[in-house]
Design a protein around this motif. Structure first.
Motif, PDB file in Angstrom:
ATOM      1  N   MET A  80       0.829  -1.210   0.000  1.00 19.96           N
ATOM      2  CA  MET A  80       0.000   0.000   0.000  1.00 19.96           C
ATOM      3  C   MET A  80       0.857   1.250   0.000  1.00 19.96           C
ATOM      4  SD  MET A  80      -3.136   0.404  -0.449  1.00 19.96           S
ATOM      5  CE  MET A  80      -3.510   2.000  -1.158  1.00 19.96           C
ATOM      6  N   ARG A  81       1.988   1.209   0.651  1.00 21.81           N
ATOM      7  CA  ARG A  81       2.891   2.364   0.600  1.00 21.81           C
ATOM      8  C   ARG A  81       3.341   2.620  -0.831  1.00 21.81           C
ATOM      9  NH1 ARG A  81       7.475   1.493   4.569  1.00 21.81           N
ATOM     10  NH2 ARG A  81       7.888   3.671   4.128  1.00 21.81           N
ATOM     11  N   ARG A  82       3.626   1.562  -1.575  1.00 24.43           N
ATOM     12  CA  ARG A  82       4.015   1.704  -2.988  1.00 24.43           C
ATOM     13  C   ARG A  82       2.857   2.278  -3.796  1.00 24.43           C
ATOM     14  NH1 ARG A  82       3.009  -0.744  -7.432  1.00 24.43           N
ATOM     15  NH2 ARG A  82       1.936  -2.508  -6.516  1.00 24.43           N
ATOM     16  N   ARG A  83       1.668   1.737  -3.586  1.00 26.35           N
ATOM     17  CA  ARG A  83       0.496   2.225  -4.320  1.00 26.35           C
ATOM     18  C   ARG A  83       0.183   3.683  -3.968  1.00 26.35           C
ATOM     19  NH1 ARG A  83      -2.900  -1.666  -6.865  1.00 26.35           N
ATOM     20  NH2 ARG A  83      -2.188  -3.795  -6.512  1.00 26.35           N
ATOM     21  N   ASN A  84       0.317   4.044  -2.696  1.00 24.96           N
ATOM     22  CA  ASN A  84       0.022   5.418  -2.292  1.00 24.96           C
ATOM     23  C   ASN A  84       0.986   6.428  -2.904  1.00 24.96           C
ATOM     24  OD1 ASN A  84      -2.376   5.272  -0.906  1.00 24.96           O
ATOM     25  ND2 ASN A  84      -1.397   4.860   1.058  1.00 24.96           N
ATOM     26  N   ARG A  85       2.220   6.031  -3.153  1.00 22.47           N
ATOM     27  CA  ARG A  85       3.147   6.935  -3.842  1.00 22.47           C
ATOM     28  C   ARG A  85       2.636   7.233  -5.251  1.00 22.47           C
ATOM     29  NH1 ARG A  85       6.877   4.110  -0.601  1.00 22.47           N
ATOM     30  NH2 ARG A  85       7.272   2.503  -2.160  1.00 22.47           N
ATOM     31  N   LYS A  86       2.145   6.231  -5.940  1.00 21.32           N
ATOM     32  CA  LYS A  86       1.605   6.417  -7.298  1.00 21.32           C
ATOM     33  C   LYS A  86       0.314   7.249  -7.236  1.00 21.32           C
ATOM     34  CE  LYS A  86       0.777   4.763 -11.638  1.00 21.32           C
ATOM     35  NZ  LYS A  86       1.504   4.373 -12.762  1.00 21.32           N
ATOM     36  N   ILE A  87      -0.552   6.948  -6.287  1.00 19.46           N
ATOM     37  CA  ILE A  87      -1.802   7.699  -6.121  1.00 19.46           C
ATOM     38  C   ILE A  87      -1.500   9.166  -5.849  1.00 19.46           C
ATOM     39  CG2 ILE A  87      -3.755   8.009  -4.529  1.00 19.46           C
ATOM     40  CD1 ILE A  87      -3.831   4.862  -4.401  1.00 19.46           C
ATOM     41  N   HIS A  88      -0.507   9.415  -5.002  1.00 17.44           N
ATOM     42  CA  HIS A  88      -0.133  10.793  -4.672  1.00 17.44           C
ATOM     43  C   HIS A  88       0.312  11.575  -5.902  1.00 17.44           C
ATOM     44  CE1 HIS A  88       2.233  14.105  -2.927  1.00 17.44           C
ATOM     45  NE2 HIS A  88       1.268  14.080  -2.021  1.00 17.44           N
ATOM     46  N   GLU A  89       0.960  10.917  -6.855  1.00 18.75           N
ATOM     47  CA  GLU A  89       1.394  11.573  -8.089  1.00 18.75           C
ATOM     48  C   GLU A  89       0.214  12.049  -8.934  1.00 18.75           C
ATOM     49  OE1 GLU A  89       3.873   8.848 -10.202  1.00 18.75           O
ATOM     50  OE2 GLU A  89       5.419   8.829  -8.649  1.00 18.75           O
ATOM     51  N   LEU A  90      -0.942  11.399  -8.786  1.00 18.69           N
ATOM     52  CA  LEU A  90      -2.107  11.710  -9.620  1.00 18.69           C
ATOM     53  C   LEU A  90      -3.046  12.739  -9.000  1.00 18.69           C
ATOM     54  CD1 LEU A  90      -2.930   8.081 -10.777  1.00 18.69           C
ATOM     55  CD2 LEU A  90      -1.952   9.928 -12.172  1.00 18.69           C
ATOM     56  N   CYS A  91      -2.802  13.154  -7.776  1.00 21.48           N
ATOM     57  CA  CYS A  91      -3.725  14.095  -7.155  1.00 21.48           C
ATOM     58  C   CYS A  91      -2.975  15.196  -6.413  1.00 21.48           C
ATOM     59  CB  CYS A  91      -4.702  13.378  -6.229  1.00 21.48           C
ATOM     60  SG  CYS A  91      -3.960  12.509  -4.847  1.00 21.48           S
ATOM     61  N   LYS A  92      -3.692  16.274  -6.155  1.00 19.00           N
ATOM     62  CA  LYS A  92      -3.108  17.391  -5.413  1.00 19.00           C
ATOM     63  C   LYS A  92      -2.959  17.023  -3.944  1.00 19.00           C
ATOM     64  CE  LYS A  92      -5.263  20.787  -8.435  1.00 19.00           C
ATOM     65  NZ  LYS A  92      -6.265  21.863  -8.527  1.00 19.00           N
ATOM     66  N   SER A  93      -3.947  16.307  -3.416  1.00 16.92           N
ATOM     67  CA  SER A  93      -3.896  15.900  -2.017  1.00 16.92           C
ATOM     68  C   SER A  93      -4.888  14.776  -1.772  1.00 16.92           C
ATOM     69  CB  SER A  93      -4.229  17.080  -1.098  1.00 16.92           C
ATOM     70  OG  SER A  93      -5.564  17.484  -1.286  1.00 16.92           O
ATOM     71  N   PHE A  94      -4.652  14.029  -0.695  1.00 19.60           N
ATOM     72  CA  PHE A  94      -5.650  13.088  -0.208  1.00 19.60           C
ATOM     73  C   PHE A  94      -5.480  12.925   1.287  1.00 19.60           C
ATOM     74  CE2 PHE A  94      -2.209  10.184  -1.327  1.00 19.60           C
ATOM     75  CZ  PHE A  94      -2.238   9.187  -0.373  1.00 19.60           C
ATOM     76  N   GLU A  95      -6.613  12.705   1.959  1.00 17.68           N
ATOM     77  CA  GLU A  95      -6.594  12.628   3.412  1.00 17.68           C
ATOM     78  C   GLU A  95      -7.603  11.603   3.918  1.00 17.68           C
ATOM     79  OE1 GLU A  95      -7.038  15.505   7.315  1.00 17.68           O
ATOM     80  OE2 GLU A  95      -7.819  16.204   5.402  1.00 17.68           O
ATOM     81  N   PRO A  96      -7.120  10.501   4.500  1.00 18.45           N
ATOM     82  CA  PRO A  96      -8.037   9.555   5.141  1.00 18.45           C
ATOM     83  C   PRO A  96      -8.356  10.014   6.568  1.00 18.45           C
ATOM     84  CG  PRO A  96      -5.816   8.655   5.115  1.00 18.45           C
ATOM     85  CD  PRO A  96      -5.757  10.005   4.441  1.00 18.45           C
ATOM     86  N   VAL A  97      -9.636   9.993   6.924  1.00 21.75           N
ATOM     87  CA  VAL A  97     -10.067  10.394   8.256  1.00 21.75           C
ATOM     88  C   VAL A  97     -10.977   9.300   8.805  1.00 21.75           C
ATOM     89  CG1 VAL A  97     -11.264  12.150   9.622  1.00 21.75           C
ATOM     90  CG2 VAL A  97      -9.922  12.835   7.614  1.00 21.75           C
ATOM     91  N   MET A  98     -10.741   8.895  10.055  1.00 25.07           N
ATOM     92  CA  MET A  98     -11.555   7.857  10.689  1.00 25.07           C
ATOM     93  C   MET A  98     -12.747   8.494  11.392  1.00 25.07           C
ATOM     94  SD  MET A  98      -8.703   5.292  12.160  1.00 25.07           S
ATOM     95  CE  MET A  98      -7.250   4.955  11.201  1.00 25.07           C
ATOM     96  N   TYR A  99     -13.921   7.863  11.226  1.00 24.35           N
ATOM     97  CA  TYR A  99     -15.160   8.379  11.790  1.00 24.35           C
ATOM     98  C   TYR A  99     -15.924   7.268  12.501  1.00 24.35           C
ATOM     99  CZ  TYR A  99     -14.715  12.398   8.613  1.00 24.35           C
ATOM    100  OH  TYR A  99     -14.285  13.513   7.942  1.00 24.35           O
ATOM    101  N   ASP A 100     -16.809   7.673  13.412  1.00 22.39           N
ATOM    102  CA  ASP A 100     -17.803   6.786  14.015  1.00 22.39           C
ATOM    103  C   ASP A 100     -19.155   7.232  13.490  1.00 22.39           C
ATOM    104  OD1 ASP A 100     -16.022   5.312  15.658  1.00 22.39           O
ATOM    105  OD2 ASP A 100     -15.985   6.994  17.068  1.00 22.39           O
ATOM    106  N   VAL A 101     -20.009   6.296  13.128  1.00 27.76           N
ATOM    107  CA  VAL A 101     -21.372   6.638  12.706  1.00 27.76           C
ATOM    108  C   VAL A 101     -22.177   6.989  13.944  1.00 27.76           C
ATOM    109  CG1 VAL A 101     -23.458   5.815  11.556  1.00 27.76           C
ATOM    110  CG2 VAL A 101     -21.217   5.108  10.697  1.00 27.76           C
ATOM    111  N   THR A 102     -22.730   8.181  13.976  1.00 28.19           N
ATOM    112  CA  THR A 102     -23.496   8.617  15.155  1.00 28.19           C
ATOM    113  C   THR A 102     -24.974   8.746  14.889  1.00 28.19           C
ATOM    114  OG1 THR A 102     -23.046  10.933  14.665  1.00 28.19           O
ATOM    115  CG2 THR A 102     -21.529   9.832  16.161  1.00 28.19           C
ATOM    116  N   ALA A 103     -25.382   8.819  13.615  1.00 26.78           N
ATOM    117  CA  ALA A 103     -26.802   8.896  13.289  1.00 26.78           C
ATOM    118  C   ALA A 103     -27.003   8.524  11.830  1.00 26.78           C
ATOM    119  CB  ALA A 103     -27.355  10.306  13.540  1.00 26.78           C
TER     120      ALA A 103
END
Length: 106
Positions: A80-103
């Motif tokens: 995944m680190r290898r894939r994320n380097r390639k993904i990063h080249e194709l976009c300006k930014s990306f950000e994974p955020v963890m959430y809990d479903v509350t409603a």
């Protein structure tokens, strides 16, 4: 298919990617391949969905995992680190955020 419910004991991760319309399809191809070939086969993976806005400048990724640790282990893998380097080249930014479903509604 992701199931969104407050009664589920899952880790929800929403990742947003920002890109130009010219790289949107390339990024979708990379993300789809990552899910088909690697991510979906990782321990703790439950489901995911990819969404593209109409201007093709943003992709939203919704994924569910059995635990935070499962998601983090996938991210830290060499593959995944290898894939994320390639993904990063194709976009300006990306950000994974963890959430809990509350409603949920509907």
């Amino acid at each position: 298919m992701p199931k969104i419910a407050t009664t589920q004991d899952v880790q929800t991760v929403i990742t947003t990617f920002e890109m130009t319309p010219g790289t949107c399809q390339d990024l979708m191809d990379e993300l789809s391949a990552a899910y088909e070939e690697f991510i979906s086969k990782q321990p703790g993976f439950i489901a995911a969905g990819l969404h593209v806005n109409d201007a093709q400048t943003r992709i939203a990724n919704y994924s569910q995992w059995r635990s935070r640790q499962d998601f983090q282990a996938m991210l830290r893998s060499e593959e995944m680190r290898r894939r994320n380097r390639k993904i990063h080249e194709l976009c300006k930014s990306f950000e994974p955020v963890m959430y809990d479903v509350t409603a949920t509604f509907g």
